[in-house]
Design a protein around this motif. Structure first.
Motif, PDB file in Angstrom:
ATOM      1  N   SER A 124       3.069   7.005  10.294  1.00 50.47           N
ATOM      2  CA  SER A 124       2.424   6.237  10.683  1.00 50.47           C
ATOM      3  C   SER A 124       1.499   4.953   9.436  1.00 50.47           C
ATOM      4  CB  SER A 124       0.705   6.957  11.571  1.00 50.47           C
ATOM      5  OG  SER A 124       0.788   7.791   9.622  1.00 50.47           O
ATOM      6  N   VAL A 125       0.860   4.252   9.749  1.00 47.65           N
ATOM      7  CA  VAL A 125      -0.128   3.547   8.982  1.00 47.65           C
ATOM      8  C   VAL A 125      -1.394   3.500   9.453  1.00 47.65           C
ATOM      9  CG1 VAL A 125      -0.040   1.208   8.101  1.00 47.65           C
ATOM     10  CG2 VAL A 125       1.893   2.042   8.575  1.00 47.65           C
ATOM     11  N   VAL A 126      -1.806   3.585   8.273  1.00 47.38           N
ATOM     12  CA  VAL A 126      -3.892   3.252   8.773  1.00 47.38           C
ATOM     13  C   VAL A 126      -3.908   1.655   7.661  1.00 47.38           C
ATOM     14  CG1 VAL A 126      -6.310   4.054   8.875  1.00 47.38           C
ATOM     15  CG2 VAL A 126      -4.317   5.905   9.217  1.00 47.38           C
ATOM     16  N   THR A 127      -5.010   1.335   8.189  1.00 40.21           N
ATOM     17  CA  THR A 127      -5.572   0.006   6.854  1.00 40.21           C
ATOM     18  C   THR A 127      -6.382  -0.190   7.146  1.00 40.21           C
ATOM     19  OG1 THR A 127      -3.393  -0.880   7.602  1.00 40.21           O
ATOM     20  CG2 THR A 127      -5.276  -2.744   6.647  1.00 40.21           C
ATOM     21  N   LYS A 128      -7.095   0.283   5.612  1.00 36.08           N
ATOM     22  CA  LYS A 128      -8.543  -0.398   5.473  1.00 36.08           C
ATOM     23  C   LYS A 128      -9.353  -1.553   5.619  1.00 36.08           C
ATOM     24  CE  LYS A 128     -10.938   1.141   1.560  1.00 36.08           C
ATOM     25  NZ  LYS A 128     -11.119   0.859   0.845  1.00 36.08           N
ATOM     26  N   LEU A 129      -9.793  -2.162   5.820  1.00 37.91           N
ATOM     27  CA  LEU A 129     -10.005  -3.618   5.440  1.00 37.91           C
ATOM     28  C   LEU A 129     -11.750  -3.701   4.886  1.00 37.91           C
ATOM     29  CD1 LEU A 129      -9.773  -6.630   5.465  1.00 37.91           C
ATOM     30  CD2 LEU A 129     -10.263  -6.844   7.804  1.00 37.91           C
ATOM     31  N   GLY A 130     -12.216  -4.783   3.604  1.00 39.86           N
ATOM     32  CA  GLY A 130     -13.065  -4.586   3.143  1.00 39.86           C
ATOM     33  C   GLY A 130     -13.395  -3.739   2.310  1.00 39.86           C
ATOM     34  N   ARG A 131     -14.909  -3.315   1.911  1.00 42.96           N
ATOM     35  CA  ARG A 131     -15.565  -2.049   1.545  1.00 42.96           C
ATOM     36  C   ARG A 131     -16.487  -1.197   1.632  1.00 42.96           C
ATOM     37  NH1 ARG A 131     -17.186  -5.665  -4.136  1.00 42.96           N
ATOM     38  NH2 ARG A 131     -19.562  -7.314  -2.422  1.00 42.96           N
ATOM     39  N   PRO A 132     -16.519  -0.598   0.353  1.00 45.63           N
ATOM     40  CA  PRO A 132     -17.810   0.423   0.944  1.00 45.63           C
ATOM     41  C   PRO A 132     -19.258  -0.272   0.331  1.00 45.63           C
ATOM     42  CG  PRO A 132     -16.259   1.366  -0.390  1.00 45.63           C
ATOM     43  CD  PRO A 132     -15.682   0.224   0.165  1.00 45.63           C
ATOM     44  N   ASP A 133     -20.341   0.135   0.128  1.00 46.03           N
ATOM     45  CA  ASP A 133     -21.617  -0.430   0.103  1.00 46.03           C
ATOM     46  C   ASP A 133     -21.550   0.448  -1.202  1.00 46.03           C
ATOM     47  OD1 ASP A 133     -21.753  -2.800   1.508  1.00 46.03           O
ATOM     48  OD2 ASP A 133     -23.082  -1.476   2.864  1.00 46.03           O
ATOM     49  N   VAL A 134     -20.515   0.286  -2.416  1.00 42.25           N
ATOM     50  CA  VAL A 134     -20.352   1.158  -3.469  1.00 42.25           C
ATOM     51  C   VAL A 134     -20.209   0.271  -4.808  1.00 42.25           C
ATOM     52  CG1 VAL A 134     -20.058   3.135  -4.977  1.00 42.25           C
ATOM     53  CG2 VAL A 134     -19.725   2.847  -2.481  1.00 42.25           C
TER      54      VAL A 134
ATOM     55  N   SER B 163      -7.054  -5.474   1.697  1.00 41.32           N
ATOM     56  CA  SER B 163      -7.353  -4.142   2.528  1.00 41.32           C
ATOM     57  C   SER B 163      -6.511  -2.931   2.140  1.00 41.32           C
ATOM     58  CB  SER B 163      -6.849  -5.086   4.029  1.00 41.32           C
ATOM     59  OG  SER B 163      -5.426  -5.292   3.787  1.00 41.32           O
ATOM     60  N   ASP B 164      -6.391  -1.945   1.810  1.00 44.28           N
ATOM     61  CA  ASP B 164      -5.670  -1.074   1.341  1.00 44.28           C
ATOM     62  C   ASP B 164      -4.602  -0.693   2.997  1.00 44.28           C
ATOM     63  OD1 ASP B 164      -6.080  -1.264  -1.131  1.00 44.28           O
ATOM     64  OD2 ASP B 164      -7.762   0.291  -0.769  1.00 44.28           O
ATOM     65  N   SER B 165      -3.425  -0.338   3.415  1.00 46.06           N
ATOM     66  CA  SER B 165      -2.807   0.403   4.030  1.00 46.06           C
ATOM     67  C   SER B 165      -2.023   1.659   3.290  1.00 46.06           C
ATOM     68  CB  SER B 165      -1.733  -0.522   4.475  1.00 46.06           C
ATOM     69  OG  SER B 165      -1.724  -1.881   5.102  1.00 46.06           O
ATOM     70  N   TYR B 166      -2.072   2.900   4.524  1.00 40.50           N
ATOM     71  CA  TYR B 166      -1.933   4.286   4.147  1.00 40.50           C
ATOM     72  C   TYR B 166      -0.717   4.571   4.752  1.00 40.50           C
ATOM     73  CZ  TYR B 166      -6.489   4.103   0.931  1.00 40.50           C
ATOM     74  OH  TYR B 166      -7.096   3.373   0.650  1.00 40.50           O
ATOM     75  N   LEU B 167       0.400   4.695   4.303  1.00 37.26           N
ATOM     76  CA  LEU B 167       1.700   5.449   4.656  1.00 37.26           C
ATOM     77  C   LEU B 167       1.341   6.878   5.308  1.00 37.26           C
ATOM     78  CD1 LEU B 167       3.446   2.600   3.609  1.00 37.26           C
ATOM     79  CD2 LEU B 167       2.142   1.885   5.394  1.00 37.26           C
TER      80      LEU B 167
ATOM     81  N   GLY C 225       2.362 -15.684   1.764  1.00 33.47           N
ATOM     82  CA  GLY C 225       0.722 -15.669   1.115  1.00 33.47           C
ATOM     83  C   GLY C 225      -0.148 -14.081   0.660  1.00 33.47           C
ATOM     84  N   VAL C 226       0.880 -13.127   1.101  1.00 35.14           N
ATOM     85  CA  VAL C 226       0.872 -11.738   1.106  1.00 35.14           C
ATOM     86  C   VAL C 226       1.168 -10.921  -0.124  1.00 35.14           C
ATOM     87  CG1 VAL C 226       0.466  -9.661   2.268  1.00 35.14           C
ATOM     88  CG2 VAL C 226       0.235 -11.956   3.211  1.00 35.14           C
ATOM     89  N   ALA C 227       0.376 -10.457  -1.120  1.00 32.26           N
ATOM     90  CA  ALA C 227       1.163  -9.244  -2.146  1.00 32.26           C
ATOM     91  C   ALA C 227       0.616  -8.107  -1.501  1.00 32.26           C
ATOM     92  CB  ALA C 227      -0.220 -10.290  -3.525  1.00 32.26           C
ATOM     93  N   TYR C 228       1.196  -7.233  -2.313  1.00 33.22           N
ATOM     94  CA  TYR C 228       1.315  -6.240  -1.823  1.00 33.22           C
ATOM     95  C   TYR C 228       1.218  -5.072  -3.943  1.00 33.22           C
ATOM     96  CZ  TYR C 228       2.285  -7.013   2.586  1.00 33.22           C
ATOM     97  OH  TYR C 228       1.899  -7.603   3.644  1.00 33.22           O
ATOM     98  N   THR C 229       0.996  -4.300  -3.365  1.00 37.21           N
ATOM     99  CA  THR C 229       1.443  -3.223  -4.852  1.00 37.21           C
ATOM    100  C   THR C 229       1.137  -1.939  -4.321  1.00 37.21           C
ATOM    101  OG1 THR C 229      -0.528  -4.153  -5.879  1.00 37.21           O
ATOM    102  CG2 THR C 229      -0.299  -2.136  -7.128  1.00 37.21           C
ATOM    103  N   ILE C 230       2.175  -1.081  -4.733  1.00 42.38           N
ATOM    104  CA  ILE C 230       2.782   0.313  -3.998  1.00 42.38           C
ATOM    105  C   ILE C 230       2.108   0.837  -4.895  1.00 42.38           C
ATOM    106  CG2 ILE C 230       4.133   1.347  -2.978  1.00 42.38           C
ATOM    107  CD1 ILE C 230       5.565  -0.655  -1.499  1.00 42.38           C
ATOM    108  N   THR C 231       1.504   1.697  -4.289  1.00 42.80           N
ATOM    109  CA  THR C 231       1.080   3.143  -5.575  1.00 42.80           C
ATOM    110  C   THR C 231       0.528   4.160  -4.607  1.00 42.80           C
ATOM    111  OG1 THR C 231      -0.302   3.177  -7.699  1.00 42.80           O
ATOM    112  CG2 THR C 231      -1.399   2.017  -5.609  1.00 42.80           C
ATOM    113  N   GLN C 232      -0.099   5.175  -5.274  1.00 42.11           N
ATOM    114  CA  GLN C 232      -0.891   6.659  -4.437  1.00 42.11           C
ATOM    115  C   GLN C 232      -1.929   6.085  -4.405  1.00 42.11           C
ATOM    116  OE1 GLN C 232       0.850   9.395  -3.276  1.00 42.11           O
ATOM    117  NE2 GLN C 232       2.880   7.866  -4.026  1.00 42.11           N
ATOM    118  N   PRO C 233      -2.592   6.351  -3.701  1.00 45.71           N
ATOM    119  CA  PRO C 233      -4.178   6.107  -3.428  1.00 45.71           C
ATOM    120  C   PRO C 233      -5.218   6.528  -4.173  1.00 45.71           C
ATOM    121  CG  PRO C 233      -3.655   7.238  -1.304  1.00 45.71           C
ATOM    122  CD  PRO C 233      -2.217   7.525  -2.364  1.00 45.71           C
ATOM    123  N   MET C 234      -5.025   7.774  -5.969  1.00 45.19           N
ATOM    124  CA  MET C 234      -6.827   8.051  -6.584  1.00 45.19           C
ATOM    125  C   MET C 234      -5.397   7.324  -7.515  1.00 45.19           C
ATOM    126  SD  MET C 234      -8.504   9.491  -7.580  1.00 45.19           S
ATOM    127  CE  MET C 234      -9.020  10.781  -6.170  1.00 45.19           C
ATOM    128  N   GLU C 235      -4.539   7.358  -7.918  1.00 48.57           N
ATOM    129  CA  GLU C 235      -4.033   6.314  -9.348  1.00 48.57           C
ATOM    130  C   GLU C 235      -4.165   4.846  -9.199  1.00 48.57           C
ATOM    131  OE1 GLU C 235       0.489   4.445 -11.176  1.00 48.57           O
ATOM    132  OE2 GLU C 235      -0.024   5.633  -9.414  1.00 48.57           O
TER     133      GLU C 235
END
Length: 117
Positions: free
Chosen positions: A9-19, A29-33, A63-73
């Protein structure tokens, strides 16, 4: 991403929180696999091979750049540096001419380094 049998499954979060500490821009956006259990993997023997094949497939999208990493890292790197990415270069100073020169020299050096994404 879903064309890989290892990815269930893939879930994508677009934008950011007000932090205030959030380094992510509103246009990013971030995509979580979610991955299948390793014993069910079909096209890749290990995580590194999956990353390499996934990176190759994603590079085909212009036109799209990806970085593959762990969410916490990723979050820790972004919070500490204010920059999204594994490698960040920050140059500080008051003399704009010197900063521009250092920026050009830095770009020339890092552009000469082979990149594996």
């Amino acid at each position: 991403m879903r064309s890989f049998p290892e990815i269930t499954s893939v879930v994508t979060k677009l934008g950011r929180p007000d932090v205030a500490t959030e380094a992510m821009g509103i246009y990013e956006s971030d995509s979580y696999l979610q991955l299948a259990p390793k014993e069910q993997w079909k096209c890749c023997r290990n995580k590194q091979e999956l990353i390499e094949k996934l990176s190759g497939a994603l590079r085909k999208i212009p036109g799209v750049a990806y970085t593959i990493t762990q969410p916490m890292e990723m979050r820790m790197d972004e919070t500490v540096t204010g920059i999204r990415g594994d490698v960040a270069i920050k140059i500080f100073g008051d003399d704009l001419k010197t900063l521009e020169d250092l920026g050009r020299r830095t770009l020339a050096i890092i552009s000469s380094i082979p990149w594996r994404g």
